[in-house]
Design a protein around this motif. Structure first.
Motif, PDB file in Angstrom:
ATOM      1  N   SER A   1       0.849  -1.206   0.000  1.00 61.47           N
ATOM      2  CA  SER A   1       0.000   0.000   0.000  1.00 61.47           C
ATOM      3  C   SER A   1       0.877   1.246   0.000  1.00 61.47           C
ATOM      4  CB  SER A   1      -0.927   0.008   1.223  1.00 61.47           C
ATOM      5  OG  SER A   1      -1.760  -1.124   1.232  1.00 61.47           O
ATOM      6  N   ASP A   2       0.308   2.344  -0.549  1.00 65.04           N
ATOM      7  CA  ASP A   2       1.014   3.618  -0.554  1.00 65.04           C
ATOM      8  C   ASP A   2      -0.008   4.737  -0.684  1.00 65.04           C
ATOM      9  OD1 ASP A   2       3.025   5.442  -0.472  1.00 65.04           O
ATOM     10  OD2 ASP A   2       3.828   5.017  -2.470  1.00 65.04           O
ATOM     11  N   ASN A   3       0.384   5.946  -0.291  1.00 69.79           N
ATOM     12  CA  ASN A   3      -0.474   7.128  -0.444  1.00 69.79           C
ATOM     13  C   ASN A   3      -0.091   7.881  -1.706  1.00 69.79           C
ATOM     14  OD1 ASN A   3      -1.916   6.682   1.906  1.00 69.79           O
ATOM     15  ND2 ASN A   3      -0.601   7.968   3.170  1.00 69.79           N
ATOM     16  N   LYS A   4      -1.102   8.322  -2.443  1.00 70.37           N
ATOM     17  CA  LYS A   4      -0.883   9.085  -3.660  1.00 70.37           C
ATOM     18  C   LYS A   4      -1.780  10.324  -3.651  1.00 70.37           C
ATOM     19  CE  LYS A   4       2.024   6.369  -5.939  1.00 70.37           C
ATOM     20  NZ  LYS A   4       3.345   6.803  -6.434  1.00 70.37           N
ATOM     21  N   THR A   5      -1.232  11.435  -4.155  1.00 66.39           N
ATOM     22  CA  THR A   5      -2.017  12.665  -4.269  1.00 66.39           C
ATOM     23  C   THR A   5      -3.033  12.518  -5.400  1.00 66.39           C
ATOM     24  OG1 THR A   5      -0.146  13.985  -3.504  1.00 66.39           O
ATOM     25  CG2 THR A   5      -1.900  15.153  -4.671  1.00 66.39           C
ATOM     26  N   VAL A   6      -4.232  13.011  -5.164  1.00 66.77           N
ATOM     27  CA  VAL A   6      -5.292  12.918  -6.161  1.00 66.77           C
ATOM     28  C   VAL A   6      -5.621  14.317  -6.690  1.00 66.77           C
ATOM     29  CG1 VAL A   6      -7.106  12.984  -4.396  1.00 66.77           C
ATOM     30  CG2 VAL A   6      -7.622  12.077  -6.665  1.00 66.77           C
ATOM     31  N   SER A   7      -5.735  14.419  -8.006  1.00 67.10           N
ATOM     32  CA  SER A   7      -6.187  15.648  -8.653  1.00 67.10           C
ATOM     33  C   SER A   7      -7.417  15.299  -9.487  1.00 67.10           C
ATOM     34  CB  SER A   7      -5.073  16.250  -9.521  1.00 67.10           C
ATOM     35  OG  SER A   7      -4.603  15.299 -10.452  1.00 67.10           O
ATOM     36  N   TYR A   8      -7.784  16.160 -10.408  1.00 65.40           N
ATOM     37  CA  TYR A   8      -9.021  15.897 -11.150  1.00 65.40           C
ATOM     38  C   TYR A   8      -8.822  16.144 -12.641  1.00 65.40           C
ATOM     39  CZ  TYR A   8      -9.661  20.983 -11.197  1.00 65.40           C
ATOM     40  OH  TYR A   8      -9.496  22.331 -11.396  1.00 65.40           O
ATOM     41  N   ASP A   9      -9.680  15.519 -13.415  1.00 64.34           N
ATOM     42  CA  ASP A   9      -9.762  15.736 -14.856  1.00 64.34           C
ATOM     43  C   ASP A   9     -11.198  16.100 -15.212  1.00 64.34           C
ATOM     44  OD1 ASP A   9      -7.327  15.623 -16.012  1.00 64.34           O
ATOM     45  OD2 ASP A   9      -7.393  13.497 -16.548  1.00 64.34           O
ATOM     46  N   LEU A  10     -11.381  17.075 -16.100  1.00 66.00           N
ATOM     47  CA  LEU A  10     -12.709  17.469 -16.563  1.00 66.00           C
ATOM     48  C   LEU A  10     -13.003  16.752 -17.873  1.00 66.00           C
ATOM     49  CD1 LEU A  10     -12.531  21.312 -15.852  1.00 66.00           C
ATOM     50  CD2 LEU A  10     -13.523  19.521 -14.407  1.00 66.00           C
ATOM     51  N   LEU A  11     -14.107  15.998 -17.887  1.00 61.71           N
ATOM     52  CA  LEU A  11     -14.505  15.254 -19.072  1.00 61.71           C
ATOM     53  C   LEU A  11     -15.669  15.942 -19.781  1.00 61.71           C
ATOM     54  CD1 LEU A  11     -14.462  11.601 -17.650  1.00 61.71           C
ATOM     55  CD2 LEU A  11     -12.580  12.905 -18.636  1.00 61.71           C
ATOM     56  N   ASN A  12     -15.752  15.749 -21.096  1.00 59.48           N
ATOM     57  CA  ASN A  12     -16.873  16.246 -21.908  1.00 59.48           C
ATOM     58  C   ASN A  12     -17.095  17.753 -21.739  1.00 59.48           C
ATOM     59  OD1 ASN A  12     -17.546  13.613 -22.911  1.00 59.48           O
ATOM     60  ND2 ASN A  12     -18.522  13.178 -20.941  1.00 59.48           N
ATOM     61  N   GLN A  13     -16.012  18.511 -21.797  1.00 62.09           N
ATOM     62  CA  GLN A  13     -16.145  19.964 -21.651  1.00 62.09           C
ATOM     63  C   GLN A  13     -16.953  20.586 -22.793  1.00 62.09           C
ATOM     64  OE1 GLN A  13     -12.706  22.218 -20.139  1.00 62.09           O
ATOM     65  NE2 GLN A  13     -11.528  20.322 -20.163  1.00 62.09           N
ATOM     66  N   ASP A  14     -16.911  19.955 -23.954  1.00 62.91           N
ATOM     67  CA  ASP A  14     -17.684  20.482 -25.093  1.00 62.91           C
ATOM     68  C   ASP A  14     -19.187  20.329 -24.890  1.00 62.91           C
ATOM     69  OD1 ASP A  14     -15.370  21.185 -26.346  1.00 62.91           O
ATOM     70  OD2 ASP A  14     -15.255  19.390 -27.597  1.00 62.91           O
TER      71      ASP A  14
ATOM     72  N   ASN B   1     -19.172  10.197  -5.134  1.00 61.35           N
ATOM     73  CA  ASN B   1     -18.709   8.908  -5.667  1.00 61.35           C
ATOM     74  C   ASN B   1     -18.024   9.056  -7.031  1.00 61.35           C
ATOM     75  OD1 ASN B   1     -19.790   7.392  -3.456  1.00 61.35           O
ATOM     76  ND2 ASN B   1     -21.825   7.598  -4.375  1.00 61.35           N
ATOM     77  N   LEU B   2     -17.039   9.921  -7.064  1.00 57.97           N
ATOM     78  CA  LEU B   2     -16.319  10.136  -8.318  1.00 57.97           C
ATOM     79  C   LEU B   2     -15.486   8.911  -8.676  1.00 57.97           C
ATOM     80  CD1 LEU B   2     -15.029  13.789  -7.844  1.00 57.97           C
ATOM     81  CD2 LEU B   2     -17.038  13.024  -9.110  1.00 57.97           C
ATOM     82  N   ASN B   3     -15.397   8.645  -9.948  1.00 59.14           N
ATOM     83  CA  ASN B   3     -14.572   7.549 -10.439  1.00 59.14           C
ATOM     84  C   ASN B   3     -13.107   7.955 -10.408  1.00 59.14           C
ATOM     85  OD1 ASN B   3     -13.875   5.098 -11.609  1.00 59.14           O
ATOM     86  ND2 ASN B   3     -14.111   5.878 -13.688  1.00 59.14           N
TER      87      ASN B   3
ATOM     88  N   GLU C   1      -5.471  -1.182  -7.081  1.00 62.08           N
ATOM     89  CA  GLU C   1      -6.693  -0.933  -6.303  1.00 62.08           C
ATOM     90  C   GLU C   1      -6.585   0.427  -5.630  1.00 62.08           C
ATOM     91  OE1 GLU C   1      -9.012  -2.780  -2.370  1.00 62.08           O
ATOM     92  OE2 GLU C   1      -7.300  -3.835  -3.268  1.00 62.08           O
ATOM     93  N   ILE C   2      -7.568   1.296  -5.896  1.00 61.57           N
ATOM     94  CA  ILE C   2      -7.599   2.630  -5.291  1.00 61.57           C
ATOM     95  C   ILE C   2      -8.611   2.595  -4.154  1.00 61.57           C
ATOM     96  CG2 ILE C   2      -7.980   5.082  -5.684  1.00 61.57           C
ATOM     97  CD1 ILE C   2      -7.354   4.629  -8.620  1.00 61.57           C
ATOM     98  N   VAL C   3      -8.123   2.781  -2.930  1.00 58.14           N
ATOM     99  CA  VAL C   3      -8.974   2.683  -1.743  1.00 58.14           C
ATOM    100  C   VAL C   3      -9.518   4.063  -1.423  1.00 58.14           C
ATOM    101  CG1 VAL C   3      -9.113   1.954   0.663  1.00 58.14           C
ATOM    102  CG2 VAL C   3      -7.557   0.785  -0.917  1.00 58.14           C
ATOM    103  N   ALA C   4     -10.813   4.247  -1.646  1.00 52.89           N
ATOM    104  CA  ALA C   4     -11.481   5.521  -1.329  1.00 52.89           C
ATOM    105  C   ALA C   4     -12.948   5.230  -1.085  1.00 52.89           C
ATOM    106  CB  ALA C   4     -11.313   6.525  -2.457  1.00 52.89           C
TER     107      ALA C   4
END
Length: 469
Positions: free
Chosen positions: A179-192, A246-248, A263-266
């Motif tokens: 196991s390890d900790n990772k920083t999470v950011s975001y992506d914007l989908l379907n902006q059009d 419940n973001l993917n 496996e992303i544990v959230a």
């Protein structure tokens, strides 16, 4: 004759038995009688078997016994009357049995192909009764650096149906799960798909990091963890703040591809998305290309029936992008025009970078023409454009700073301008130059599209390194 036909019709049951008798006589009784006759000829007339066979109804009883024995063998499939068949099944899911909390398995295919072999009815039952699932049992295996060759099995519901799995064996690697900790950011989908009059002002995630589990080398290959925010959302109809639950979450490698074997544990990561509607009114700058016929000039330009100098359109988009946009350009080809009095063009705006929507998608531009006149004005300043980084540009000869410009337009337009008119300036473009002394052509920029500006002059420019370098 008539009465005999009626009698036959009135006894359908008798007709059925008569037909059945004829079939039995042809298929069983006659062949057996022939066989018995041959046996009698071999044994002679005084044998005991001959006496038994000569008794009344002996042949009928013997035929019945043979029929019952034949039925028994056929029913118990001792005699095969149907050939084997085969059924090819594709995309059979593979299930792995192992300690998922301690190990990571690599090399297992998601699906395999399988062939069932047997009688048609048994294959049909095997398809319906079976769970159509192939299993790899790794419960007795432990982590190892060396790959292991294991067999795939199928829990067949019918023993008399054989099967063949393709592939039968697979080579897998069993690794310790860490196991390890990772920083999470975001992506914007379907902006059009977002309303073009809306834009994303800010996004706030409920968590800044997540726990990832997998093999050590897989975790080391993770470049980023992204929470995917889909802007194709029916709720996004106006400016405001929205909460998405419940973001993917997806792991990406340095090559930009998705990493699946992690496996992303959230438990639940959510986002607050703030939408805003940024807009700005800007003028439309008409750019004329081509050359009018000699002696003609543009007397006026209208956009949707409004003077081009007064027409404005509203642009929507990112706030930072809109701040740097001063006008929307539109190009009109006027080559060879002037004798026909006017030219009407229907044009569609091209969206500048960062602009999502323009209130006027298309406009009608009308050029009106008149007789050309000329006027000369003098500009006493020359600007520099696109000076290379780290360099300073200076005019080598101060006496070259005055530039005479020939202005062509209809009389009513050129009478309104002079050297002090705003929006007219001379400049030199220094793109691609380096340190040194150069003779550079002077160019003219004017904000009135009705006018033509003609200048034929070069000035001496010296480029040197800036003092702060």
């Amino acid at each position: 004759m008539k009465s005999k036909k009626n009698n036959n019709k009135s006894n359908p049951l008798k007709n059925i038995f008569v037909g059945l008798y004829k079939v039995l006589d042809k298929v069983i009784v006659t062949p057996i009688s022939t066989l018995v006759y041959k046996i009698q000829n071999k044994l002679g007339k005084d044998s005991k078997i001959e006496k038994i066979l000569n008794r009344p109804n002996a042949l009928l009883i013997l035929s019945l016994i043979f029929a019952l024995v034949l039925f028994y063998f056929v029913d118990n499939e001792a005699i095969s009357l149907v050939n084997n068949d085969a059924k090819f099944l594709t995309n059979i899911p593979v299930e792995v049995e192992y300690n998922s909390s301690a190990y990571v398995i690599e090399g297992i295919p998601e699906t395999v192909d399988m062939t069932l072999i047997g009688k048609k009815k048994e294959i049909y039952l095997a398809e319906k009764l079976g769970d159509n699932k192939v299993v790899v049992d790794l419960t007795d295996y432990q982590a190892s650096d060396s790959p292991v060759r294991v067999k795939l099995t199928y829990n067949k519901p019918l023993n008399n149906v054989s099967y063949k799995i393709d592939p039968t064996y697979v080579t897998v690697t069993i690794k310790e799960k860490v196991s390890d900790n990772k920083t999470v950011s975001y992506d914007l989908l379907n902006q059009d798909d977002l309303d073009p009059k809306l834009s994303v002002k800010s996004v706030e995630l409920s968590k800044s990091d997540v726990v990832v589990r997998g093999s050590q080398d897989t975790i080391d290959s993770i470049a980023s963890i992204k929470a995917l925010i889909d802007l194709k959302n029916e709720e996004f109809t106006k400016a405001g703040t929205y909460t998405l639950d419940n973001l993917n979450l997806v792991a990406y490698g340095s090559d930009g591809n998705i990493i699946d074997n992690v496996e992303i544990v959230a438990t639940n990561i959510s986002a607050k998305v703030e939408l805003n509607s940024y807009s700005k009114k800007v003028p439309v700058k008409v750019q004329i290309t081509g050359n009018l016929v000699s002696g003609k000039a543009i007397s006026s330009i209208t956009i949707n029936g409004i003077d081009a100098n007064e027409f404005e359109t509203t642009i929507y988009g990112d706030e930072s992008a809109l701040e740097n946009i001063e006008s929307i350009p539109v190009s009109i080809d006027a080559d060879g025009q002037g004798n026909n009095g006017s030219k009407t063009s229907k044009v569609t705006f091209s969206k500048p970078s960062g602009v999502r929507s323009i209130s006027d998608e298309s406009v009608t531009v009308v050029l009106n023409f008149g007789e050309a006149k000329q006027k000369t004005i003098t500009i006493s300043e020359i600007r520099t454009s696109n000076v290379p980084n780290g360099l300073t540009a200076n005019l080598l000869k101060t006496e070259e700073k005055n530039v005479e410009i020939q202005v062509i337009g209809v009389e009513s337009v050129i009478n309104e301008i002079d050297e002090n008119s705003p929006g007219i300036y001379a400049y030199v473009d220094l793109t691609g130059y380096s340190t040194g002394q150069y003779s550079v052509p002077v160019k003219i920029e004017g904000n009135d599209s009705r006018l033509q500006y003609i200048v034929t002059k070069n000035v001496s420019i010296i480029l040197s390194k800036s003092n702060n370098n």
